[in-house]
Design a protein around this motif. Structure first.
Motif, PDB file in Angstrom:
ATOM      1  N   ARG A   1       1.797   0.843 -13.787  1.00 25.18           N
ATOM      2  CA  ARG A   1       1.395   0.184 -12.547  1.00 25.18           C
ATOM      3  C   ARG A   1       2.639  -0.324 -11.839  1.00 25.18           C
ATOM      4  O   ARG A   1       3.626  -0.689 -12.474  1.00 25.18           O
TER       5      ARG A   1
ATOM      6  N   TYR B   1       2.662   1.523  -3.444  1.00 22.65           N
ATOM      7  CA  TYR B   1       1.734   1.919  -4.506  1.00 22.65           C
ATOM      8  C   TYR B   1       1.352   3.396  -4.384  1.00 22.65           C
ATOM      9  O   TYR B   1       1.183   4.091  -5.378  1.00 22.65           O
ATOM     10  N   ALA B   2       1.218   3.878  -3.162  1.00 22.84           N
ATOM     11  CA  ALA B   2       0.850   5.278  -2.947  1.00 22.84           C
ATOM     12  C   ALA B   2       1.985   6.224  -3.307  1.00 22.84           C
ATOM     13  O   ALA B   2       1.745   7.385  -3.645  1.00 22.84           O
ATOM     14  N   ALA B   3       3.211   5.756  -3.261  1.00 22.27           N
ATOM     15  CA  ALA B   3       4.374   6.606  -3.521  1.00 22.27           C
ATOM     16  C   ALA B   3       4.812   6.582  -4.979  1.00 22.27           C
ATOM     17  O   ALA B   3       5.848   7.142  -5.310  1.00 22.27           O
ATOM     18  N   LYS B   4       4.043   5.960  -5.849  1.00 22.13           N
ATOM     19  CA  LYS B   4       4.472   5.854  -7.245  1.00 22.13           C
ATOM     20  C   LYS B   4       4.610   7.226  -7.881  1.00 22.13           C
ATOM     21  O   LYS B   4       3.853   8.149  -7.576  1.00 22.13           O
TER      22      LYS B   4
ATOM     23  N   THR C   1       0.825  -1.209   0.000  1.00 18.83           N
ATOM     24  CA  THR C   1       0.000   0.000   0.000  1.00 18.83           C
ATOM     25  C   THR C   1       0.856   1.254   0.000  1.00 18.83           C
ATOM     26  O   THR C   1       0.605   2.195  -0.755  1.00 18.83           O
ATOM     27  N   VAL C   2       1.892   1.276   0.829  1.00 13.69           N
ATOM     28  CA  VAL C   2       2.787   2.436   0.889  1.00 13.69           C
ATOM     29  C   VAL C   2       3.533   2.596  -0.429  1.00 13.69           C
ATOM     30  O   VAL C   2       3.643   3.704  -0.965  1.00 13.69           O
TER      31      VAL C   2
END
Length: 75
Positions: free
Chosen positions: A69, A60-63, A57-58
């Motif tokens: 993707r 993916y949020a920081a992409k 989650t962290v």
């Protein structure tokens, strides 16, 4: 992104020197492969996969690239 993954995982493991993060980039996705010592795999995955889900989650949020993707594989 590699530094982020390493900074999240390092305090969770007993063998931080065995942490390896590799990156594979394709047209539509970026895959990060996280490899840790065999004794630390359970600590990274957690009960019912909760820690692994939180790490993902962290990440993916920081992409940074909105067009690709991001995937995190834990080995």
């Amino acid at each position: 992104m590699k530094a982020l993954i390493e900074s999240i995982v390092t305090p969770l493991v007993d063998f931080p020197e065995d942490i390896v993060v590799t990156e594979t980039e394709e047209e539509t996705k970026i895959i990060y492969h996280l490899t840790v010592n065999q004794d630390d795999v359970g600590k990274i995955i957690g009960k019912n996969g909760r820690i692994a889900k939180a790490i993902r989650t962290v990440v993916y949020a920081a992409k940074t690239d909105a067009n690709k993707r991001i995937y995190l594989d834990i080995m």
